[in-house]
Design an enzyme around this catalytic site. Structure first.
Site, PDB file in Angstrom:
ATOM      1  N   HIS A  90       3.491   6.306  -6.870  1.00 21.01           N
ATOM      2  CA  HIS A  90       2.616   7.322  -7.464  1.00 21.01           C
ATOM      3  C   HIS A  90       3.322   8.678  -7.417  1.00 21.01           C
ATOM      4  O   HIS A  90       3.369   9.417  -8.413  1.00 21.01           O
ATOM      5  CB  HIS A  90       1.293   7.369  -6.694  1.00 21.01           C
ATOM      6  CG  HIS A  90       0.237   8.217  -7.318  1.00 21.01           C
ATOM      7  ND1 HIS A  90      -1.008   8.411  -6.754  1.00 21.01           N
ATOM      8  CD2 HIS A  90       0.225   8.952  -8.466  1.00 21.01           C
ATOM      9  CE1 HIS A  90      -1.725   9.211  -7.519  1.00 21.01           C
ATOM     10  NE2 HIS A  90      -0.999   9.556  -8.573  1.00 21.01           N
TER      11      HIS A  90
ATOM     12  N   HIS B 290       0.831  -1.211   0.000  1.00 22.91           N
ATOM     13  CA  HIS B 290       0.000   0.000   0.000  1.00 22.91           C
ATOM     14  C   HIS B 290       0.866   1.261   0.000  1.00 22.91           C
ATOM     15  O   HIS B 290       0.711   2.143  -0.852  1.00 22.91           O
ATOM     16  CB  HIS B 290      -0.893  -0.042   1.251  1.00 22.91           C
ATOM     17  CG  HIS B 290      -1.799   1.135   1.405  1.00 22.91           C
ATOM     18  ND1 HIS B 290      -3.141   1.092   1.108  1.00 22.91           N
ATOM     19  CD2 HIS B 290      -1.561   2.405   1.836  1.00 22.91           C
ATOM     20  CE1 HIS B 290      -3.688   2.277   1.340  1.00 22.91           C
ATOM     21  NE2 HIS B 290      -2.748   3.091   1.794  1.00 22.91           N
ATOM     22  N   GLU B 291       1.799   1.327   0.957  1.00 23.53           N
ATOM     23  CA  GLU B 291       2.611   2.542   1.082  1.00 23.53           C
ATOM     24  C   GLU B 291       3.570   2.711  -0.089  1.00 23.53           C
ATOM     25  O   GLU B 291       3.857   3.837  -0.506  1.00 23.53           O
ATOM     26  CB  GLU B 291       3.370   2.558   2.412  1.00 23.53           C
ATOM     27  CG  GLU B 291       2.476   2.558   3.650  1.00 23.53           C
ATOM     28  CD  GLU B 291       1.490   3.716   3.679  1.00 23.53           C
ATOM     29  OE1 GLU B 291       1.736   4.739   3.020  1.00 23.53           O
ATOM     30  OE2 GLU B 291       0.456   3.588   4.364  1.00 23.53           O
TER      31      GLU B 291
ATOM     32  N   HIS C 192       1.704   4.435  -2.797  1.00 26.86           N
ATOM     33  CA  HIS C 192       1.779   5.888  -2.623  1.00 26.86           C
ATOM     34  C   HIS C 192       3.126   6.423  -3.120  1.00 26.86           C
ATOM     35  O   HIS C 192       3.203   7.419  -3.840  1.00 26.86           O
ATOM     36  CB  HIS C 192       1.674   6.244  -1.135  1.00 26.86           C
ATOM     37  CG  HIS C 192       0.293   6.198  -0.574  1.00 26.86           C
ATOM     38  ND1 HIS C 192      -0.766   6.873  -1.114  1.00 26.86           N
ATOM     39  CD2 HIS C 192      -0.192   5.557   0.528  1.00 26.86           C
ATOM     40  CE1 HIS C 192      -1.848   6.667  -0.383  1.00 26.86           C
ATOM     41  NE2 HIS C 192      -1.524   5.871   0.617  1.00 26.86           N
TER      42      HIS C 192
END
Length: 600
Positions: A399, A392-393, A396
């Site tokens: 991105h 998940h991180e 980020h």
């Protein structure tokens, strides 16, 4: 008496497991020099007051300097706060973070004249500047967005006064963070082996997944006992944040704090309302899952401390961090070699602060500044959920990496509305990989349970949080006071609505609102739910369409804020302005529950 297991000090953590903040500033002295440089540039910015409307050259010079100054401020802010997050009790970095906050206020004040001065110009003159100087074309979208906010912008004097309030406005968040991360102590509990261990934020999640119901119950009760002791203080803190939001909404002439929060991304409030209404329609599916959980655990009553324990207990093996990185790489292979190579770069070059230590900020996040690589804070405990948090991180982080690499500074920062899409898409791809690789019925049931719990925790729970925010902000707007008693009553009603009659809503759960950090960034959490819905759709496109799906998705990752969020998502193949992505995600939830019912 048995020795209590305590967290390691920061100095006891291996360097390889700490993030490389020296890539941002080599030394504290370099940071201090940057602060001085920032002060000089702030003075230069203020010197443009009354001049940016004089000529195209002056406007371009100001915008260029503003970019440079804001970027420098970002670096100052990120370094000071991430150093503080290593140990929230470190007074040196508390001071640095406070300095950065002061700088934030001064930056806002230094730039406060700009938008009113720009908006005071005749639009024909502004368009003439854009034609006269081709270099200004870079800033056309920025200027268009400022004009879009014209009715919500004050005079230059008003904007300067408002800018000077921002340091005070962070007080509720600052107070809550200090209480939650530095001052709050939860005592000790006995673990599965009867050993007395310190209860911390990082360990709480692990205890909630324990197969030993006594451990879950003790951890649950101990945690909320602390919040109960300070519930009136925390209610006052939360209420102050709600008041702050209404103040800014009123001053800027928005009809509500919700409308003000959604305005930067040009998000209609109907998107927020559609989410809540759609989730309400699918609550019977959640009730089915609650009934299944109760039956699978074999309990007469299902309590709130039974919500997170895996239903297939013997699959909860501890996963070393090195293995977690390999699992994530394999799960994200459909994204292609280039994406995975950047993932490996982050793994190999200390983008990540891995383990919990005494005083470290709880939770997980990704943060960075333009011109440097992103950083990821974890509190890795070795659970499967921690592996998903890593994916998940890093979603980020990558991105941010792609946006920064493909956009000029002014359009590099993606807005909050799309912030959770890339991270959750990574989680979905990882889950699809693990389900595909699973050959064992029990393992598949475990993974299905985990995937369902992601829906429960992200789509249902975050929507419940979003509804709590909407209700409480509306209560204050109507003149009602937000006491601890009222906040607890609202939260308990919602908990019963979202979990249904098969769940015992223990009295402690009424206090859950008191420990949610994201409530201090008002109307943020709904984006976890909309982002999750979009991510499910995008991961499906990537897996079904292959390179073509990845290519569309890359347009989104590289887009920064070069388009409004809804348009960026449309470019990737998803339209969140309609209820369809949320409906599709919830239909998948129903299917997953049915599949798990068959296996269990």
């Amino acid at each position: 008496m048995a020795e209590i297991e305590k967290l390691p000090a920061r100095s006891e953590i291996a360097e390889a497991d700490k993030w490389a903040l020296e890539d941002l500033f080599l030394t504290d002295a370099d940071w201090e020099a940057a602060v001085k440089q920032l002060e000089e540039q702030l003075a230069q910015l203020k010197g443009y007051a009354g001049k940016v409307s004089a000529s195209a050259d002056a406007l371009y010079a100001y915008l260029t300097l503003a970019d440079e100054t804001e970027n420098l401020f970002e670096k100052v802010l990120v370094y000071s706060n991430e150093k503080m997050h290593e140990d929230m009790g470190n007074s040196t970095y508390q001071g640095y973070a406070a300095q950065a906050q002061v700088a934030a206020t001064r930056l806002s004040a230094a730039e406060a004249f700009f938008e009113p001065e720009l908006l005071a110009m005749e639009e024909s003159r502004m368009q003439g500047f854009l034609k006269e100087d081709p270099k200004l074309e870079k800033y056309r979208l920025l200027i268009d967005r400022i004009w879009r906010r014209k009715e919500h912008t004050l005079s230059a004097a008003g904007e300067e006064i408002l800018a000077k309030t921002y340091e005070m406005a962070t007080a509720p968040d600052d107070i809550f963070s200090m209480f939650n991360d530095a001052d709050a102590k939860f005592g000790t509990i006995r673990d599965e082996n009867g050993k007395e261990v310190e209860l911390t934020h990082g360990r709480f999640g692990g205890f909630m997944e324990s197969s030993d119901r006594r451990v879950r119950k003790e951890a649950f009760e101990a945690l909320y006992q602390t919040y109960d002791q300070f519930k009136n203080t925390l209610a006052a803190t939360y209420s102050a944040n709600v008041k702050k939001a209404k103040f800014y909404a009123d001053v800027r002439k928005y009809p509500s704090a919700l409308a003000a929060a959604l305005a930067p991304g040009n998000i209609p409030t109907e998107v927020y309302d559609n989410l809540i209404e759609t989730v309400h329609r699918f609550l019977p599916a959640m009730y089915r899952y609650v009934a299944l959980r109760k039956r699978a655990l074999g309990v007469e009553e299902l309590h709130m401390y039974d919500v997170y324990v895996p239903l297939v207990a013997d699959q909860t093996k501890k996963i070393p961090f090195a293995e977690a990185k390999e699992i994530v790489k394999r799960g994200l292979a459909p994204m292609g070699e280039e994406y995975v190579s950047h993932l490996e770069e982050g793994f190999d070059h200390r983008w990540i602060d891995v383990y919990e230590n005494r005083g470290k900020r709880s939770g997980a996040y990704s943060w960075g500044a333009y011109g440097t690589h992103p950083y990821v804070l974890l509190n890795y405990q070795g659970k499967l959920d921690d592996v998903f948090t890593l994916a998940h991180e890093m979603g980020h982080a990558l991105h941010s990496w792609y946006s920064n690499a493909n956009q000029p500074y002014v359009y590099s920062g993606y807005l909050i509305f799309v912030a959770e899409v890339a991270s959750t898409c990574n989680e979905s791809l990882l889950m699809q990989y693990l389900l595909k690789e699973s050959k064992d019925k029990k393992e598949k049931a475990y993974l299905l349970n985990h995937f369902i719990d992601q829906f429960k925790g992200t789509l249902f729970r975050q929507t419940m949080f979003a509804e709590f925010e909407k209700i409480t902000h509306e209560m204050y707007a109507k003149g009602e006071s937000l006491t601890a008693e009222r906040l607890c009553a609202v939260y308990m009603d919602l908990n019963r609505k979202y979990f249904g009659e098969e769940m015992v809503s223990d009295p402690q759960i009424a206090l859950e609102w008191a420990r949610i950090p994201h409530f201090y960034t008002e109307f943020y959490v709904y984006q976890y739910a909309t982002g999750f819905s979009c991510a499910i759709a995008l991961s499906k496109r990537i897996l079904e369409m292959g390179e073509a799906g990845v290519a569309d998705y890359m347009k989104f990752l590289k887009g920064g804020c070069s388009k409004d969020p809804i348009e960026l998502l449309k470019m990737a193949g998803v339209d969140i302005s309609t209820p369809k992505p949320v409906e599709d995600a919830l239909q998948l939830f129903e299917e997953l529950v049915s599949e798990l019912e068959e296996l269990l």
